[in-house]
Design a protein around this motif. Structure first.
Motif, mmCIF file in Angstrom:
data_model
loop_
_atom_site.group_PDB
_atom_site.id
_atom_site.type_symbol
_atom_site.label_atom_id
_atom_site.label_comp_id
_atom_site.label_asym_id
_atom_site.label_seq_id
_atom_site.Cartn_x
_atom_site.Cartn_y
_atom_site.Cartn_z
ATOM 1 N N ALA A 9 -65.732 36.285 13.137
ATOM 2 C CA ALA A 9 -64.746 35.623 13.997
ATOM 3 C C ALA A 9 -65.440 34.929 15.163
ATOM 4 O O ALA A 9 -65.086 33.800 15.533
ATOM 5 N N LYS A 10 -66.434 35.580 15.732
ATOM 6 C CA LYS A 10 -67.172 34.973 16.841
ATOM 7 C C LYS A 10 -67.899 33.709 16.385
ATOM 8 O O LYS A 10 -67.894 32.683 17.071
ATOM 9 N N ALA A 11 -68.515 33.773 15.201
ATOM 10 C CA ALA A 11 -69.234 32.611 14.678
ATOM 11 C C ALA A 11 -68.275 31.451 14.424
ATOM 12 O O ALA A 11 -68.596 30.289 14.700
ATOM 13 N N VAL A 12 -67.094 31.756 13.908
ATOM 14 C CA VAL A 12 -66.099 30.709 13.641
ATOM 15 C C VAL A 12 -65.614 30.100 14.950
ATOM 16 O O VAL A 12 -65.499 28.878 15.086
ATOM 17 N N ARG A 13 -65.306 30.950 15.919
ATOM 18 C CA ARG A 13 -64.774 30.460 17.193
ATOM 19 C C ARG A 13 -65.776 29.542 17.892
ATOM 20 O O ARG A 13 -65.398 28.596 18.580
ATOM 21 N N GLU A 14 -67.050 29.822 17.731
ATOM 22 C CA GLU A 14 -68.082 29.042 18.420
ATOM 23 C C GLU A 14 -68.609 27.877 17.597
ATOM 24 O O GLU A 14 -69.433 27.105 18.082
ATOM 25 N N ALA A 15 -68.144 27.748 16.351
ATOM 26 C CA ALA A 15 -68.644 26.672 15.495
ATOM 27 C C ALA A 15 -68.303 25.312 16.080
ATOM 28 O O ALA A 15 -67.223 25.102 16.620
ATOM 29 N N SER A 16 -69.239 24.384 15.947
ATOM 30 C CA SER A 16 -69.055 23.062 16.544
ATOM 31 C C SER A 16 -68.276 22.112 15.647
ATOM 32 O O SER A 16 -67.826 21.064 16.107
ATOM 33 N N VAL A 17 -68.131 22.451 14.382
ATOM 34 C CA VAL A 17 -67.416 21.587 13.438
ATOM 35 C C VAL A 17 -66.269 22.357 12.815
ATOM 36 O O VAL A 17 -66.140 23.567 12.995
ATOM 37 N N SER A 18 -65.434 21.678 12.060
ATOM 38 C CA SER A 18 -64.269 22.307 11.438
ATOM 39 C C SER A 18 -64.698 23.322 10.378
ATOM 40 O O SER A 18 -65.314 22.960 9.367
ATOM 41 N N VAL A 19 -64.357 24.567 10.595
ATOM 42 C CA VAL A 19 -64.686 25.611 9.619
ATOM 43 C C VAL A 19 -63.794 25.479 8.385
ATOM 44 O O VAL A 19 -64.211 25.785 7.273
ATOM 45 N N ALA A 20 -62.570 25.002 8.597
ATOM 46 C CA ALA A 20 -61.686 24.766 7.444
ATOM 47 C C ALA A 20 -62.315 23.747 6.505
ATOM 48 O O ALA A 20 -62.311 23.924 5.271
ATOM 49 N N ALA A 21 -62.873 22.669 7.058
ATOM 50 C CA ALA A 21 -63.524 21.655 6.233
ATOM 51 C C ALA A 21 -64.744 22.236 5.528
ATOM 52 O O ALA A 21 -64.986 21.959 4.342
ATOM 53 N N LEU A 22 -65.500 23.059 6.228
ATOM 54 C CA LEU A 22 -66.653 23.713 5.602
ATOM 55 C C LEU A 22 -66.212 24.583 4.434
ATOM 56 O O LEU A 22 -66.846 24.600 3.368
ATOM 57 N N ALA A 23 -65.119 25.333 4.645
ATOM 58 C CA ALA A 23 -64.643 26.225 3.585
ATOM 59 C C ALA A 23 -64.203 25.441 2.358
ATOM 60 O O ALA A 23 -64.453 25.843 1.220
ATOM 61 N N ARG A 24 -63.525 24.315 2.576
ATOM 62 C CA ARG A 24 -63.106 23.488 1.444
ATOM 63 C C ARG A 24 -64.303 22.981 0.641
ATOM 64 O O ARG A 24 -64.216 22.793 -0.570
ATOM 65 N N GLU A 25 -65.413 22.782 1.333
ATOM 66 C CA GLU A 25 -66.625 22.310 0.666
ATOM 67 C C GLU A 25 -67.492 23.463 0.172
ATOM 68 O O GLU A 25 -68.589 23.235 -0.362
ATOM 69 N N GLY A 26 -67.019 24.702 0.365
ATOM 70 C CA GLY A 26 -67.793 25.869 -0.051
ATOM 71 C C GLY A 26 -68.987 26.135 0.837
ATOM 72 O O GLY A 26 -69.931 26.813 0.435
ATOM 73 N N ARG A 27 -68.938 25.647 2.103
ATOM 74 C CA ARG A 27 -70.103 25.714 2.976
ATOM 75 C C ARG A 27 -69.898 26.602 4.205
ATOM 76 O O ARG A 27 -70.721 26.595 5.117
ATOM 77 N N ALA A 28 -68.820 27.381 4.226
ATOM 78 C CA ALA A 28 -68.616 28.268 5.374
ATOM 79 C C ALA A 28 -69.731 29.297 5.474
ATOM 80 O O ALA A 28 -70.004 29.843 6.551
#
Length: 602
Positions: free
Chosen positions: A38-57
Motif C-alpha cells: 500500500a505504501k509503494a502504491v501510494r508513493e508511486a509516481s505513475v498510475s498503478v491502475a495502468a501498470l496493472a492493466r499492462e501486467g507491470r505492477a
C-alpha cells in the motif's frame, strides 16, 4: 467507461485488506506485505491502475504476482474478492477498534468473541460498564486507557493519506515534473518546440519546496516564455506527463493538477521579464508576502506576481530577478529559507541578515550507525563513504544496551566496538573515525552504560528512545540530567518528534536550552528527514539562548550520510551561520570541548 481508481484508492484497498487479514489471524508477514505494498502504491509516481492493466505492477517494490492480480481485479471490477470474503466475516466497526492504542487485532477478536463487541460504541459502553476487565488479559488500567482513547480525537485512526508530503519526496516529485516539462519542450513537434526552447523557456520549483520546509501540501512550479501560445503549450504538456493523474483547471496563466501520488501541483506561467516577481511571489510564504506588501504600501508601492506598481508614477516595474524585487523595495536579498515573516524584512532593511550555513561548511558527522546495531554497513564502509563526502571525521555511534528495539550493543560488545573502530581508523587514511555511542537516556535521566565505559569513548550522544509519555516536569528533569552528565557531548533528536507522525514529547525547552548553554552540551539538529529535530523554530531559539548546535545525519547506511542536506536546510531556516554549528570546526578544535579523550591523528 468507469475511470481507473487512483493510486490512493488502490492503496486504501490494500491497507484495508491487510487490516482484515490481521483481524482474521493471518501470519504477520502477510499483513506487513499488504501494508508495504500500500505504501509503494501510494508513493508511486505513475498510475498503478495502468501498470496493472499492462501486467507491470510487479515493478513496484513489494508487489508480486499475487498482489498484481488483486490490484487488477480491483481496477477491472471495483473490488478485491478476498476483501469481500473477509468483510462478510467481521462487523465493519471491528476494524476501527483494532486501531485504538493498546488493543490491536488480537484483542479486538478476543473482545468480539467474549463480549460481542463489534463497534467503538459497543466498546465504550462495555468499558463504562466495567465489563472489559472481566476478559482475561484486560484489567482496569487498560479499560481506562480505552475510554481515554475513545474520547481523544488525537487517538482516533489517522486518515489513510498523509495531509502533507515530506520535503525529500516532494522534491523528487517536483524535479520529475520540471524535467518532464523541459523534455516535452525540447522534444515536442517542430517548430513549436524549437521556438519555445530557442526563446529560453525557464521552469523552476518554488513554494514551500524552495523554502525547504519540513513538509509541503502542494508543489508550485513557475515557468516563463515569450512565445504566443507558449503558455497553453506548457499547460497541456503538464497534463500529459505520466506523473499527473488529473487536471482541474488550465488557462493562460497556468494549470492546476494532481499527481498519482496524491499531491496537488500549481504551474504558473508568465513572461521572462516578470520572472523575479513570479518567483518571489510563489516562493512565499504567505506571511512573508503579506508583510512585504504592507511594507511596500508605506513606500507608495504595490507588490504582486506581475510587478511593482509605483503610485507616484503610475508605472509598473517588472523584475527579471528576485534581487531586483527586493532592491526596488529597499531591501537586501532574502534567502528563500528565511521567508517566513520572522524578522527577515527588518534584518534585510538594516543589513543584519546572517550569512547562512552551507553544506560545504560541514567538516564531519557525529552520529552514525553500523551493523553493530541497526545499521546496514560496516565501520570501514561508513568511514570510506564519509571520506568520499569530504569529511574530516565520522563518529560511529551505535545504539546502547537499552535502546529497546533490538540490535543494540551490550557493554561487552561496546568494548570490542571501540577496538574495531580504532583498527578501522588505522586502516582508513584521510579521515578520523571516532568510537562513540548513541546512549539511551533512561527515565530517571541516567545513562545505560557506566561512566568507566563511557570515558573510553571519543564521543557520546545521548538520546531518548523510550517512555515518551512522561509529564513535562519529569521529562525536563530527565533531559537536564543527561545534559549535565560530564561525559555527554551532545543530545540527539532532542524533542523526539517524527514529522507528520509523532508530536514532540512534553519538555520545557527554555530550561533545556539554559542547561545546555550553561554546560556547553551540544544540541543536535538530526538531519533524518523524518525528524529534522531540533526544528527550525527551536534551533533558532536554542542559538539565541547561547546553545551551540551540531548537525548530524543519523545515517544507518552509507547513502543516508546524504541526509546532512536536510539538517542544513533546517539550520538555514533557523538563521544559523557556520559559527553556530560545532561540526563546521576541524576535529582538532572540536575535540577540546568538554575534554574529549581521543586526540586527533597526527
Amino acid at each position: 467507461m468507469v475511470p481507473d481508481p487512483s493510486n490512493a484508492a488502490i492503496a486504501d484497498a490494500l491497507e484495508e485488506l491487510g487490516d482484515l487479514y490481521e483481524l482474521d489471524g493471518a501470519i504477520v508477514h502477510r499483513v506487513v506485505a499488504y501494508r508495504t505494498a500500500a505504501k509503494a502504491v501510494r508513493e508511486a509516481s505513475v498510475s498503478v491502475a495502468a501498470l496493472a492493466r499492462e501486467g507491470r505492477a510487479t515493478e513496484l517494490p513489494g508487489i508480486g504476482k499475487t498482489l498484481q492480480e488483486k490490484i487488477l481485479a480491483l481496477v477491472e471490477t471495483g473490488s478485491i474478492p478476498a476483501a469481500e470474503r473477509l468483510r462478510a466475516k467481521f462487523p465493519p466497526g471491528l476494524i476501527a477498534i483494532t486501531h485504538l492504542p493498546g488493543l490491536g487485532a488480537k484483542r479486538a477478536r478476543l473482545l468480539h468473541s467474549a463480549l460481542g463487541i463489534d463497534s467503538p460504541q459497543a466498546l465504550r459502553q462495555a468499558a463504562l460498564d466495567e465489563r472489559l476487565r472481566t476478559v482475561r488479559g484486560i484489567g482496569p488500567k487498560l479499560e481506562a486507557s480505552v475510554l481515554a482513547a475513545l474520547d481523544s480525537p488525537d487517538a482516533q485512526p489517522p486518515p489513510r493519506a498523509a495531509p502533507r508530503t515530506l520535503l525529500p519526496r516532494a522534491i523528487e516529485i517536483g524535479e520529475a515534473l520540471v524535467a518532464g516539462l523541459r523534455n516535452r519542450v525540447a522534444t515536442g513537434p517542430a517548430p513549436l518546440a524549437d521556438e519555445l526552447a530557442g526563446e529560453g523557456v525557464h521552469i523552476q520549483l518554488s513554494g514551500s519546496v524552495r523554502r525547504q520546509a519540513d513538509s509541503v501540501k502542494d508543489i508550485d512550479i513557475i515557468a516563463t516564455t515569450t512565445r504566443v501560445g507558449g503558455p497553453q503549450i506548457l499547460a497541456k504538456s503538464l497534463g500529459r506527463l505520466a506523473e499527473i493523474e488529473s487536471v482541474s483547471s488550465a488557462g493562460q496563466a497556468g494549470v492546476r493538477a494532481r499527481t498519482h501520488s496524491g499531491i496537488n501541483v500549481d504551474l504558473r506561467i508568465a513572461k521572462p521579464a516578470q520572472l523575479g516577481n513570479l518567483l518571489q511571489h510563489f516562493t512565499g510564504s504567505g506571511a512573508h508576502n503579506a508583510a512585504l506588501r504592507e511594507a511596500a504600501v508605506r513606500r507608495g508601492l504595490h507588490v504582486s506576481e506581475y510587478g511593482i506598481l509605483d503610485d507616484a508614477s503610475g508605472q509598473t516595474r517588472s523584475c527579471a530577478t528576485e534581487e531586483e524585487v527586493y532592491a526596488t523595495l529597499g531591501l537586501a536579498y532574502i534567502e528563500p529559507e528565511l521567508r517566513e515573516n520572522r524578522g527577515e524584512l527588518e534584518a534585510a532593511r538594516t543589513g543584519e541578515l546572517p550569512r547562512l550555513i552551507e553544506l560545504s561548511d560541514i567538516r564531519g558527522d557525529l552520529h552514525s550507525h553500523t551493523i553493530a546495531s541497526d545499521g546496514h554497513n560496516t565501520i570501514e564502509e561508513m568511514g570510506l563513504a564519509a571520506r568520499e563526502r569530504g569529511y574530516e571525521y565520522l563518529a560511529i555511534t551505535d545504539h546502547s544496551a537499552s535502546h529497546g528495539f533490538g540490535n543494540d550493543v551490550s557493554p561487552e560488545q561496546l568494548r570490542r566496538q571501540i577496538e574495531l573502530v580504532r583498527e578501522a581508523n588505522d586502516r582508513v587514511q584521510g579521515i578520523e573515525l571516532l568510537a562513540g555511542s548513541e546512549v539511551n537516556v533512561l527515565p530517571d535521566g541516567s545513562l545505560d552504560y557506566g561512566d568507566e565505559l563511557l570515558a573510553q569513548l571519543d564521543w557520546v550522544v545521548a538520546s531518548v528512545h523510550t517512555s515518551f509519555a512522561m509529564t513535562e516536569q519529569a521529562m525536563t528533569e530527565r533531559m537536564i540530567a543527561a545534559i549535565e552528565h560530564p561525559l555527554v557531548r551532545a543530545i540527539g533528536h532532542p524533542t523526539g518528534r517524527l514529522i507528520e507522525r509523532r508530536a514532540p514529547y512534553a519538555v520545557d525547552l527554555d530550561a533545556m536550552f539554559a542547561a545546555a548553554a550553561r554546560t556547553g552540551t551540544l544540541l543536535e539538529i538530526n538531519a533524518n528527514p523524518d525528524r529534522r529535530d531540533l526544528s527550525d523554530v527551536n534551533a533558532r531559539a536554542a542559538a539565541r539562548a547561547g546553545v551551540r548546535l551540531v548537525i548530524n545525519s543519523d545515517a544507518h547506511r552509507t547513502r543516508t550520510l546524504a541526509n546532512m542536506r536536510w539538517g542544513i536546510a533546517t539550520a538555514r531556516r533557523a538563521w544559523l551561520t557556520a559559527r553556530d554549528v560545532a561540526n563546521t570546526q576541524p576535529w582538532a578544535e572540536l575535540v577540546q570541548r568538554r575534554g574529549c579523550a581521543k586526540k586527533p591523528r597526527s
